[in-house]
Design an enzyme around this catalytic site. Structure first.
Site, short mmCIF file in Angstrom:
data_model
loop_
_atom_site.label_atom_id
_atom_site.label_comp_id
_atom_site.label_asym_id
_atom_site.label_seq_id
_atom_site.Cartn_x
_atom_site.Cartn_y
_atom_site.Cartn_z
N ARG A 90 0.82 -1.21 0.00
CA ARG A 90 0.00 0.00 0.00
C ARG A 90 0.85 1.25 0.00
NH1 ARG A 90 -4.27 -0.65 4.13
NH2 ARG A 90 -5.17 -1.55 2.28
N TYR A 91 1.95 1.21 0.72
CA TYR A 91 2.83 2.38 0.85
C TYR A 91 3.97 2.29 -0.16
CZ TYR A 91 0.58 3.35 5.39
OH TYR A 91 -0.30 3.65 6.38
N ARG A 94 7.38 0.07 1.40
CA ARG A 94 7.31 -1.06 2.33
C ARG A 94 6.06 -1.88 2.08
NH1 ARG A 94 5.89 3.70 4.17
NH2 ARG A 94 4.46 4.07 5.91
N CYS A 103 -2.35 -18.04 14.63
CA CYS A 103 -1.86 -17.22 15.74
C CYS A 103 -1.81 -18.12 16.97
CB CYS A 103 -2.78 -16.05 16.00
SG CYS A 103 -2.95 -14.97 14.57
N CYS A 107 -7.66 -13.15 18.57
CA CYS A 107 -8.27 -11.96 19.17
C CYS A 107 -9.64 -11.79 18.55
CB CYS A 107 -7.41 -10.74 18.87
SG CYS A 107 -5.67 -11.00 19.27
N CYS A 110 -9.91 -8.97 15.80
CA CYS A 110 -8.86 -8.93 14.77
C CYS A 110 -9.36 -8.36 13.45
CB CYS A 110 -8.31 -10.33 14.55
SG CYS A 110 -7.04 -10.39 13.25
N ARG A 112 -8.07 -9.00 10.64
CA ARG A 112 -8.01 -10.06 9.63
C ARG A 112 -8.77 -11.29 10.09
NH1 ARG A 112 -2.12 -9.01 9.17
NH2 ARG A 112 -2.14 -6.97 8.19
N ASP A 270 -10.55 -0.82 14.12
CA ASP A 270 -10.99 -0.82 12.73
C ASP A 270 -12.48 -1.18 12.66
OD1 ASP A 270 -8.49 -0.19 11.62
OD2 ASP A 270 -7.87 -2.30 11.63
N ASP A 307 -6.52 3.57 10.99
CA ASP A 307 -6.23 3.01 9.68
C ASP A 307 -7.47 3.30 8.84
OD1 ASP A 307 -4.50 1.71 7.94
OD2 ASP A 307 -4.06 0.14 9.40
N LYS A 314 -2.58 4.65 7.46
CA LYS A 314 -2.71 5.14 8.84
C LYS A 314 -2.70 6.66 8.87
CE LYS A 314 -0.36 1.04 10.51
NZ LYS A 314 -0.16 0.44 9.17
C1 LIG Z 1 0.62 -0.56 9.01
C2 LIG Z 1 1.06 -0.93 7.69
C3 LIG Z 1 2.40 -0.74 7.30
C4 LIG Z 1 3.46 -0.18 8.22
O1 LIG Z 1 3.19 1.14 8.54
P1 LIG Z 1 4.24 2.00 9.38
O2 LIG Z 1 3.52 3.27 9.66
O3 LIG Z 1 5.45 2.15 8.53
O4 LIG Z 1 4.55 1.21 10.63
C5 LIG Z 1 2.74 -1.10 6.01
N1 LIG Z 1 1.82 -1.59 5.14
C6 LIG Z 1 0.54 -1.75 5.50
C7 LIG Z 1 -0.43 -2.26 4.48
C8 LIG Z 1 0.12 -1.43 6.78
O5 LIG Z 1 -1.16 -1.61 7.13
S1 SF4 Z 2 -4.77 -9.36 16.12
FE1 SF4 Z 2 -5.31 -10.96 14.62
S2 SF4 Z 2 -3.37 -11.45 13.62
FE2 SF4 Z 2 -2.86 -10.39 15.55
S3 SF4 Z 2 -2.59 -12.03 17.08
FE3 SF4 Z 2 -4.72 -11.34 17.20
S4 SF4 Z 2 -5.83 -12.76 15.87
FE4 SF4 Z 2 -3.66 -12.92 15.31
#
Ligand SMILES: *Cc1c(COP(=O)(O)O)cnc(C)c1O
Ligand code: SF4
Length: 365
Positions: A90-91, A94, A103, A107, A110, A112, A270, A307, A314
């Site tokens: 996305r960025y 990175r 996991c 959670c 979560c 995801r 989220d 986010d 973010k």
């Molecule tokens: C959170 C996240 C990152 C890392 O973000 P930083 O602000 O650099 O810690 C990178 N890619 C995605 C898709 C993210 O959600």
């Molecule tokens: S937040 Fe989601 S990915 Fe992270 S430890 Fe919990 S269940 Fe696993």
């Protein structure tokens, strides 16, 4: 101490195995766990003091997870920003690399939760495609291993992935995002940290949401990681009934620093389907940041971020410390709410710039 593998194998994965005194209705919750995986390590279960306490709420399924409040299964549109399976790019410089479906515990809030625990959705057999993508994209200088939880993999498997990523010349830093130090500190063995230290510069973001999670065992595990030279950050999710309270949050941040972990982010929850009961107002988050900044060590103050729904990344949120900006002065508010005036420089060439900043601030409000 029990091996981490055995501890993990003894985890609760079915509602009927929850302790009797939890008084859970197995029939009601069966439907929830059909949709969203449940797992609780015996260690984390032992930290729960009472039904409905902040640790209980994070891992024990709840009927409300099936309620529809107009929230989303993929609130950050990660699937849209996924050029190949297991990569979220996305960025500019990175990307996330999802290398594990599992996991140590799941959670309930979560982001995801549509994916975790499902090896068809986070497929380990597709990892080589992710590595190829990173190799083919020379703009990626920071790879964030995530999942699921990367530290659930065996040392051998994890090392084979780290070795391949480290061999890519344009990858400068590797990060690991993990909740294992919180759910399964047994996993942070001396052998593992010996292995990890070969892949520096390596950073780790851990995930603690409540001061009661910083047990002697967890603190020891964090110490081993820090001793291996891994800079540790923490990501906390702001959760109703768990940590939506300035005193609890301040204690959490202070205890993290004592465990050699630097608080990195507090996330506004989220908009994840089935997590309406965890969401708080933004005002609550701003109040918490205001109760930290100035009142305790600056090191204990993480960035509070949302986010952005739909995949905007973010976005930082700050209480208002700038009351007014003119060409002559800036009116500021300190942490106690008192007002201060800073005189601008007489160098008029800079005023244009400041005005632009002021417009920018206004637009953001
Ligand atoms: C959170 C996240 C990152 C890392 O973000 P930083 O602000 O650099 O810690 C990178 N890619 C995605 C898709 C993210 O959600
Ligand atoms: S937040 Fe989601 S990915 Fe992270 S430890 Fe919990 S269940 Fe696993």
């Amino acid at each position: 101490m029990e091996s981490w593998q055995l501890q993990l194998r003894r985890s609760l994965t079915e509602v009927k195995d929850l302790p009797d005194h939890f008084n859970m209705s197995v029939e009601d919750l069966f439907g929830v766990t059909q949709v969203f995986s449940m797992k609780i390590t015996p260690y984390y279960l032992s930290l729960i003091q009472t039904v409905g306490d902040p640790l209980f709420k994070q891992v024990v399924p709840d009927c409300r997870e099936l309620e529809n409040h107009g929230l989303y299964t993929d609130p950050l549109s990660e699937d849209r920003d996924s050029p190949v399976a297991n990569i979220v790019h996305r960025y500019p410089d990175r990307c996330l690399f999802l290398i594990s479906a599992e996991c140590a515990s799941y959670c309930r809030f979560c982001t995801r939760k549509r994916k975790v625990g499902d090896s068809k959705k986070i497929n380990r057999n597709l990892i080589h495609e992710g590595i190829r993508y990173i190799r083919d994209h020379s703009e990626i200088r920071d790879v964030i291993l995530s999942g699921g939880d990367p530290l659930i993999l065996s040392d051998q498997r994890l090392e084979s992935i780290l070795r391949e990523i480290r061999a890519i010349p344009h990858v400068e830093i590797i990060r690991i995002g993990s909740r294992v130090p919180c759910f399964l500190p047994h996993r942070i063995t001396p052998e593992m940290t010996q292995m990890l230290r070969k892949y520096h510069p390596l950073y780790m973001n851990v995930h603690f949401n409540h001061p009661a999670e910083l047990t002697p065992l967890a603190i020891e595990a964090l110490g081993r990681l820090a001793d291996a030279g891994i800079p540790l950050g923490n990501q906390t999710v702001l959760l109703k009934g768990v940590n939506d309270n300035p005193q609890v949050m301040r204690l959490l941040m202070q205890k993290l620093l004592m465990a050699r972990v630097r608080p990195y982010y507090i996330y506004q929850a989220d908009m994840v389907f089935g997590t309406e009961h965890f969401r708080t107002t933004i005002r609550k988050g701003l109040d918490i940041v205001r109760a930290l900044r100035g009142w305790t060590s600056g090191l204990a103050v993480p960035h509070y971020v949302i986010d952005a729904p739909g995949g905007g990344g973010k976005i930082p949120l700050l209480p208002e410390y700038v009351k007014k900006i003119t060409d002559d002065s800036v009116v500021l508010r300190n942490y106690r709410g008192k007002t201060y005036v800073y005189k601008q420089t007489g160098d008029v060439s800079q005023h244009q710039l400041l005005n632009e900043d002021a417009c920018f601030l206004k637009r953001e409000q």
